[in-house]
Design an enzyme around this catalytic site. Structure first.
Site, short mmCIF file in Angstrom:
data_model
loop_
_atom_site.label_atom_id
_atom_site.label_comp_id
_atom_site.label_asym_id
_atom_site.label_seq_id
_atom_site.Cartn_x
_atom_site.Cartn_y
_atom_site.Cartn_z
N ASN A 201 3.94 -1.97 5.61
CA ASN A 201 4.08 -1.18 4.40
C ASN A 201 3.75 0.26 4.75
O ASN A 201 2.61 0.59 5.06
CB ASN A 201 3.13 -1.68 3.30
CG ASN A 201 3.21 -0.83 2.03
OD1 ASN A 201 4.05 0.06 1.91
ND2 ASN A 201 2.32 -1.10 1.10
N GLY A 202 4.75 1.13 4.71
CA GLY A 202 4.59 2.52 5.11
C GLY A 202 4.04 3.43 4.03
O GLY A 202 4.12 4.65 4.18
N ASP A 203 3.46 2.88 2.98
CA ASP A 203 2.83 3.70 1.95
C ASP A 203 1.69 2.90 1.33
O ASP A 203 1.69 2.58 0.14
CB ASP A 203 3.85 4.10 0.88
CG ASP A 203 3.28 5.10 -0.13
OD1 ASP A 203 2.23 5.70 0.16
OD2 ASP A 203 3.88 5.26 -1.21
N LEU A 204 0.69 2.62 2.15
CA LEU A 204 -0.42 1.77 1.72
C LEU A 204 -1.67 2.60 1.55
O LEU A 204 -2.08 3.32 2.46
CB LEU A 204 -0.66 0.66 2.75
CG LEU A 204 -1.77 -0.35 2.42
CD1 LEU A 204 -1.44 -1.13 1.16
CD2 LEU A 204 -1.99 -1.30 3.60
#
Length: 305
Positions: A201-204
């Protein structure tokens, strides 16, 4: 709009909060979409047989409206249509509720998703940072299943950014020592190689994880990538660094998160250094003032050799 729940009080009127209208996103574009939001909500409630049960909440780019259908509590998420909507729908369908909010229905062209209802006012931001960090580390590992081949790779993000860093550093007036830039470059060289094919997940961060019922905590707005799950360690830290008292505190929280995720500490340190340097320079270029200072604090204990 009709009553989708088969009775009870009349549906709640849809009002766009002034705080949403004031978001920078709409300063130059999107005011037409904002004005149409109440009509959009009514149209999708008719389409999916929903009734509004509460006021509109929002982030910087999307509105969320609590709704109900046949006794099932859900939310409508609305954002201006675009490629990001399609990517998010794909991500939610891929994880299919594993550590993420469950997607019930979607109209990608309309920018609208119907999602399971989570606790909209209870994110990991409400937990002490010492509790949130290991939870986020475990979430990183929870999402780490084999990823599709076609999604963006973490190694490609690093490879694309490395050539730009020296020029940005010069144009920003050399905001940190050259040794820090060299350290980021050395880390980037190592991070440009990975055999991992796991989902990332590139926006955690804390604000993107809400309390749920199927699982205690569930991620919203995920960005599906493939590669190294340690990719967002830096973001998780810099979004809560104002709650960390000193360098020892920063190191303790870094270690607790890396250990919970099953990430080698030296490898995780590489990711923190590279991403913090990258974001520091991007933030200065974008005119930000607070986030570059957060990156400075984060790098102080973690960029040392």
């Amino acid at each position: 709009m009709g009553r989708a729940d088969g009775g009870g009080p009349a549906p709640v009127a849809v009002v766009v909060p002034q705080s949403f209208r004031d978001m920078p996103r709409w300063w130059r574009e999107g005011t037409g979409w904002l004005e149409a939001l109440p009509r959009l909500v009514r149209a999708y409630c008719d389409r999916w047989q929903l009734a509004v049960t509460g006021g509109m909440a929002h982030g910087s780019n999307a509105a969320v409206v609590p709704v109900v259908r046949a006794g099932e509590f859900l939310v409508l998420r609305l954002t201006p249509p675009g490629a990001a909507v399609a990517a998010q729908v794909e991500a939610l369908r891929f994880w299919d509720g594993r550590g993420t909010v469950r997607l019930i229905d979607a109209d990608v062209e309309g920018g609208v998703m119907l999602l399971e209802r989570l606790a909209m006012d209870a994110s990991l931001e409400g937990l002490p940072v010492a509790e949130a960090m290991p939870l986020l580390g475990r979430m990183m590992r929870r999402l780490a299943v084999p990823a599709p081949e076609h999604v963006p790779r973490t190694v490609d993000v690093v490879a694309a950014r490395m050539p730009a860093l020296p020029g940005e550093w010069e144009r920003c007036g050399r905001p940190f020592p050259e040794s820090t830039l060299v350290r980021a470059f050395e880390a980037g060289e190592r991070l440009s190689r990975t055999e991992s094919r796991l989902a990332v997940n590139g926006d955690l961060h804390s604000g993107q994880v809400l309390r749920g019922e199927r699982e205690p905590w569930l991620t919203v707005d995920p960005v599906l990538m493939r590669g190294d799950i340690a990719y967002d360690l830096a973001r998780i830290l810099w979004t809560r660094i104002d709650e960390m008292d000193d360098e020892g505190d920063i190191l303790r929280h870094f270690r607790s998160m890396a250990d919970a995720a099953g990430v080698d500490r030296d490898h995780g340190r590489d990711w923190v250094v590279f991403r913090a340097v990258d974001y520091w320079l991007w933030g200065l270029t974008a005119g930000l003032t607070e986030d570059p200072q957060r990156c400075r604090r984060l790098l102080a204990p973690l960029a040392r050799r």
